[in-house]
Design an enzyme around this catalytic site. Structure first.
Site, mmCIF file in Angstrom:
data_model
loop_
_atom_site.group_PDB
_atom_site.id
_atom_site.type_symbol
_atom_site.label_atom_id
_atom_site.label_comp_id
_atom_site.label_asym_id
_atom_site.label_seq_id
_atom_site.Cartn_x
_atom_site.Cartn_y
_atom_site.Cartn_z
ATOM 1 N N ARG A 214 23.116 -9.134 45.312
ATOM 2 C CA ARG A 214 22.119 -8.705 44.345
ATOM 3 C C ARG A 214 22.777 -8.136 43.086
ATOM 4 N NH1 ARG A 214 18.561 -4.581 47.264
ATOM 5 N NH2 ARG A 214 17.238 -5.075 45.479
ATOM 6 N N ARG B 220 24.484 5.680 56.327
ATOM 7 C CA ARG B 220 24.428 5.975 54.898
ATOM 8 C C ARG B 220 25.202 7.247 54.561
ATOM 9 N NH1 ARG B 220 20.901 2.621 52.273
ATOM 10 N NH2 ARG B 220 20.199 4.035 50.635
ATOM 11 N N ARG C 98 40.152 -5.103 23.779
ATOM 12 C CA ARG C 98 39.139 -4.133 23.400
ATOM 13 C C ARG C 98 39.413 -3.617 21.987
ATOM 14 N NH1 ARG C 98 41.371 -3.574 28.184
ATOM 15 N NH2 ARG C 98 40.145 -3.344 30.080
ATOM 16 N N ASP D 195 13.326 -5.084 45.861
ATOM 17 C CA ASP D 195 13.279 -5.618 47.214
ATOM 18 C C ASP D 195 11.933 -6.301 47.412
ATOM 19 O OD1 ASP D 195 15.785 -4.818 47.819
ATOM 20 O OD2 ASP D 195 15.220 -3.106 49.057
ATOM 21 N N GLU D 196 11.864 -7.212 48.366
ATOM 22 C CA GLU D 196 10.651 -8.013 48.549
ATOM 23 C C GLU D 196 9.441 -7.179 48.951
ATOM 24 O OE1 GLU D 196 11.565 -9.310 53.175
ATOM 25 O OE2 GLU D 196 11.687 -10.780 51.579
ATOM 26 N N ASP E 48 22.946 0.012 47.466
ATOM 27 C CA ASP E 48 22.257 0.803 46.446
ATOM 28 C C ASP E 48 22.969 2.124 46.190
ATOM 29 O OD1 ASP E 48 21.710 1.653 48.996
ATOM 30 O OD2 ASP E 48 19.546 1.802 48.745
#
Length: 733
Positions: free
Chosen positions: A536, A688, A428, A552-553, A641
């Site tokens: 994903r 969740r 870096r 999402d679909e 998510d």
């Protein structure tokens, strides 16, 4: 004598007579300068105005260790550090790392006594590192399980016969490719740099490092931290990010021990000269140690009385500058305390190799003073402009939270510095270490160019790429032309900013042939996934743009929604920008974090069912987070998510951004595995909530930040003609 030589001789003789005739002043100056260069260093300081400037120490006391010549001190150091000239090229097997990658092996615990609390935290941080390997033949770096932190012979935590124990380690090999941690070295009265064992060719990660024994480019100077220092997370800095602190009561402050005798007593005895009782508070006490009354001097009673009138924490948080003098050793616990409190450190510890000085530019956050110029400190700090003071304070907060707030960060920083030395082509640049979000969160494997990261566009006046890649996760077979995923592909492909569409196929049944997909103006590619929710966020090589639109679909977005959200994201490329929002809260009754999808005035998460973010977060998600955490969300088939929101908020210390949407998005359905909870049900929300608490425990704190901000287009829902609105379709139901 020949005429030419005779003329030269006469010219030189005439020049000498002329200099003598003019008084010989230039000659004396030249002779003085020659003597000055050749002479040994003079005692210092020699005050020209000694009658006006009161001396606080005799010149002999300022030379260092009394009664020891520089040669004697050098010979003593060589006896302790036999490999004082070690460098990575000479005492480290670089080929071992280049062939196997950077992996760390921690020796299993042996029959020795259990380690101290501090070393237990160090070992725990190493064992949770992404570089850990259980196979020594794969390792690039080795770390002992024997406690080497406290090498003070008078300490109860001192490990005896350490040299013999280390020699029995089968892979020690003279210390080659080993890393040894140490906080305390030496003991009363001299506190010499004696570890009590021969580290050989091992890299020393040591606190209170003397610059004379520090091996540049090989050793690592670490901060002195207390046993109660948190293992993970740590407390936030006192100054909120980008905030201007209120005016502080005191300009300069110190409150601490005064040593009556021994090393470190000179500077601390002199601190009383700085105290004026108004804006400079300098308090010391000699009431410490078992036999302090035996060495008590006439000042002790008065000092102790003044000392008790002020609270240390109050001084720390109400002072602009904090004096950090050396103690018995060069380092001090108050150094980290000052950083956390946004009190600019004024360092008085000559010869101290500052922590992580190889990568941290301490000129931006501290004032490095000279013990011999102690009385000049007040005038020095009074000359610092208020704008620079604010920059100092903000930098202290950044450094504290990036590298010093926990043992884990101290250990990680040590490993990353060593890794950058080994793989120089992927190291870096220093600017990454000294600006947000810090070197630990910038992966050199991703890139070493600032423009490739989402954090540096504002500082360098650049912008991310003007196109995005849509990544749609498909979990259901395509059996009808009216399915939501086909409509979604058409809407996204009509965006003027879309570069390509990737369909991440995570369904058990095979995808339809290429001719069955909608005709689009941009390339459409099907990527076969592993049917795991973490897929994903894998850094797919097909993603060629800075921005990723995660979908999402079932997401029902219009082209106007996509266009406006992308324009907003380009102004905030380091954050998640999207539509469906959720929030977390603290449940005081249960003593844990809760999760809610209710629409309120606050939110803390933007779900990645329909959101923009930078592609760098794919690499950070896959590389920075432990495999166990990613495996857990794959097993639940949910919470990916939430974990991404945790990660981005931990990096930026900022909330996500909500943008306008035509209608509220429901809780995103997930690919349900056997035994998993149905989406939207009570068990789903309970899972969740468990995720939020587990993630908070891993990060060591709650990184999610609440926000009340939603960005709408100008004229959004204003009573004007629809033809005047750029994103007019946002208002259509």
């Amino acid at each position: 004598m020949q005429p030419g030589k005779k003329s030269l001789f006469l010219a030189l003789l005439a020049s000498g007579l002329l200099l003598a005739f003019l008084g010989g002043e230039p000659g004396r100056r030249l002779a003085f300068l020659a003597r000055q260069r050749a002479a040994a260093p003079q005692d210092w300081p020699r005050w020209a105005d000694s009658s006006l400037l009161r001396s606080f120490a005799e010149p002999a006391e300022l030379r260092g260790e009394p009664g020891r010549s520089p040669r004697a001190r050098r010979e003593a150091r060589l006896r302790i550090y036999r490999h004082s000239r070690c460098r990575m090229e000479t005492c480290f097997d670089l080929a071992r790392c280049e062939a196997r990658g950077f992996k760390v092996f921690v020796y299993p615990a042996g029959p020795q006594a259990p380690p101290s609390e501090s070393y237990r935290k160090v070992l725990a941080a190493l064992r949770e590192s992404r570089y850990l390997t259980a196979r020594p033949e794969e390792a690039c770096l080795f770390v002992l399980s024997i406690d080497t932190l406290d090498r003070d012979r008078l300490s109860s935590r001192y490990v005896r016969s350490l040299d013999a124990q280390i020699r029995r380690v089968p892979l020690w090999n003279g210390g080659r490719n080993h890393l040894v941690f140490s906080l305390f070295a030496g003991t009363w009265p001299a506190y010499a740099e004696d570890l009590g064992f021969d580290p050989g060719q091992a890299i020393l990660a040591k606190a209170s490092f003397d610059a004379e024994t520090f091996r540049p480019g090989f050793d690592v100077s670490i901060p002195l931290f207390p046993s109660e220092h948190p293992q993970k997370g740590g407390e936030r800095g006192w100054l909120a990010q980008a905030a201007r602190p209120p005016p502080k009561k005191y300009l300069l402050a110190f409150k601490g021990k005064r040593y009556l005798t021994g090393i470190g007593s000179d500077t601390r005895n002199a601190l009383r000269h700085l105290h004026n009782g108004r804006d400079i508070i300098s308090l010391t006490t000699c009431k410490h140690g078992r036999d302090w009354e035996k060495h008590k001097d006439p000042r002790c009673d008065r000092d102790n009385s003044d000392y008790d009138r002020f609270d240390y924490q109050e001084l720390l948080h109400n002072s602009t500058f904090c004096i950090i003098p050396r103690g018995r050793r060069l380092g001090s616990f108050r150094f980290l305390e000052a950083l956390q409190a946004a009190c600019v450190p004024v360092l008085l510890s000559n010869g101290w190799e500052l922590p992580f000085s190889e990568v941290i530019d301490w000129r931006k956050s501290a004032i490095v003073g000279d013990e011999r110029l102690l009385l000049q400190i007040p005038s020095t700090v009074r000359c610092v402009h208020s704008d620079r003071i604010l920059a100092f304070q903000q930098q202290t907060q950044f450094l504290w939270e990036a590298y010093f707030s926990s043992v884990e960060k101290i250990v990680q920083t040590t490993l990353e510095i060593i890794k950058d030395r080994i793989f120089r082509r992927e190291s870096r640049p220093k600017v990454m270490w000294n600006t947000l979000p810090g070197g630990l969160l910038v992966l050199p494997e991703f890139s070493t160019h600032l423009r490739d990261f989402p954090f540096y566009h504002l500082q360098h006046g650049s912008s991310p790429s003007s196109k995005f890649t849509a990544l749609i996760r498909a979990v259901s077979p395509v059996v009808s032309l009216s399915q939501p995923i086909l409509k979604l592909i058409q809407a996204v492909s009509r965006s003027q900013h879309c570069a390509q569409i990737l369909v991440l196929w995570s369904c058990e049944k095979p995808p339809p042939p290429h001719g069955k997909w909608p005709q689009t103006a941009v390339p459409l590619t099907v990527i076969h996934g592993r049917r795991k929710v973490s897929d994903r966020f894998f850094p797919h090589s097909a993603i060629g743009t800075d921005s990723v639109l995660s979908l999402d679909e079932h997401a029902g977005l219009s082209t106007s929604e996509v266009d406006f959200a992308f324009v907003v994201w380009r102004s905030f490329p380091d954050r998640i920008v999207g539509f469906p929002v959720r929030s977390h809260f603290w449940d005081a009754g249960l003593g844990r974090w809760g999760y809610t999808s209710r629409r309120t005035n606050e939110f803390s998460m933007v779900l990645t069912a329909a959101a923009f973010y930078h592609r760098y977060y794919h690499s950070l998600f896959t590389t920075h987070l432990p495999a166990s955490l990613r495996g857990w969300i794959d097993q639940l088939s949910t919470c990916d998510d939430i974990l991404m929101n945790f990660l981005v908020s931990a990096v930026t210390r900022l909330p996500p951004i909500e943008v306008s949407q035509r209608k509220q998005h429901p809780e995103a359905p997930q690919q349900v595995s056997k035994g998993a909870a149905a989406s939207g049900g009570p068990l789903h929300f309970a899972q969740r909530q468990d995720c939020i608490n587990r993630f908070a425990a891993w990060f060591g704190y709650m990184p999610l930040v609440h926000s009340q901000l939603r960005l709408d287009p100008v004229l959004f829902k204003d009573q004007v003609s629809v033809l005047r609105k750029k994103y007019r379709h946002l208002e259509k139901s």
